[in-house]
Design an enzyme around this catalytic site. Structure first.
Site, short mmCIF file in Angstrom:
data_model
loop_
_atom_site.label_atom_id
_atom_site.label_comp_id
_atom_site.label_asym_id
_atom_site.label_seq_id
_atom_site.Cartn_x
_atom_site.Cartn_y
_atom_site.Cartn_z
N GLU A 79 39.90 61.33 10.29
CA GLU A 79 41.05 60.42 10.22
C GLU A 79 40.65 58.98 10.55
O GLU A 79 41.49 58.16 10.94
CB GLU A 79 42.14 60.87 11.20
CG GLU A 79 42.69 62.27 10.95
CD GLU A 79 43.48 62.39 9.65
OE1 GLU A 79 43.55 61.41 8.88
OE2 GLU A 79 44.01 63.48 9.41
N HIS A 97 46.10 60.53 18.17
CA HIS A 97 46.68 61.48 17.20
C HIS A 97 46.54 62.89 17.76
O HIS A 97 45.45 63.31 18.13
CB HIS A 97 45.96 61.38 15.86
CG HIS A 97 46.22 62.53 14.95
ND1 HIS A 97 47.50 63.02 14.71
CD2 HIS A 97 45.38 63.32 14.23
CE1 HIS A 97 47.42 64.06 13.87
NE2 HIS A 97 46.14 64.25 13.57
#
Length: 225
Positions: A79, A97
């Site tokens: 990511e 996250h």
């Protein structure tokens, strides 16, 4: 690529420490999730495939804002585009996250998390749910960046959550707050339709918080606000 043991030593250790804390709090499970902190034009970010609840500083990679590895021996999280996108667009200092249970559950059901409690105003109010896209893709990064506009948190449909902050501690605080709010919503929804604070009520909270310097300690000598 250079692997300097002195590159962002404190930040790499801080990211590892935060991951262990979030793991202990139940917000990170296995290798799912990622955390980063920015210092200037460098970003310390978790490595892909690392077990986050047991992360070490050596499992934190340092990249530049173009995504090139400048320190560390492990590939950064899948990511990475999302993290770098947040830094480029919003100038944040840190990104968290997670696949936290309550946030992930609500991301599978809601189109947005409404402002059911005034503490959500600390995240910007209503929390948007970014449309689903495959993890690690430019499409996911773009949808999450859009959902974060004017906010410090977003849910990721059928995936999890992301929070940002000016510092790593603040991004973590926001992640914990979001998970708490998701839990409150879930419990309230089990009892009936949750009430939502309207714009007037939200504004009144903001005005009261400013007037009272809400969230900070004060000496008795200061008197009442």
């Amino acid at each position: 690529m250079t692997d300097s043991s002195s590159a962002l030593v404190q930040e790499r250790a801080a990211v590892a420490d935060v991951c262990r804390r979030l793991g202990a709090a139940g917000l990170l499970v296995g290798t799912a999730g990622n955390v980063s902190v920015r210092v200037g034009d460098r970003v310390a970010v978790t490595a892909t495939g690392a077990v986050l609840a047991h992360l070490t500083a050596g499992q934190v990679t340092v990249v530049d804002l173009a995504g090139e590895v400048v320190a560390g021996t492990l590939q950064p999280t899948s990511e990475l585009d999302l993290h770098l996108g947040v830094y480029r667009r919003y100038g944040a200092g840190a990104v968290v996250h997670t696949h936290a249970p309550m946030a992930t559950a609500l991301s599978c059901v809601l189109d947005e998390l409404p402002c059911i409690h005034y503490q959500l105003l600390a995240l910007g109010g209503t929390v948007r749910v970014a449309p689903y896209a495959t993890f690690g893709t430019p499409e996911l990064a773009a949808s999450v960046l859009a959902a974060l506009d004017g906010r410090s948190a977003a849910l990721m449909a059928n995936h999890g959550s992301v929070t940002v902050g000016p510092t790593l501690d603040k991004a973590v605080e926001n992640a914990l707050l979001l998970e708490w709010a998701c839990g409150v919503y879930q419990h309230a929804a089990a009892l009936g339709k949750p009430r939502v604070l309207d714009e007037h009520q939200q504004l009144a909270v903001i005005e009261a918080a400013i007037a009272r310097n809400y969230g900070t300690t004060r000496s008795l000598k200061e008197g009442k606000p």
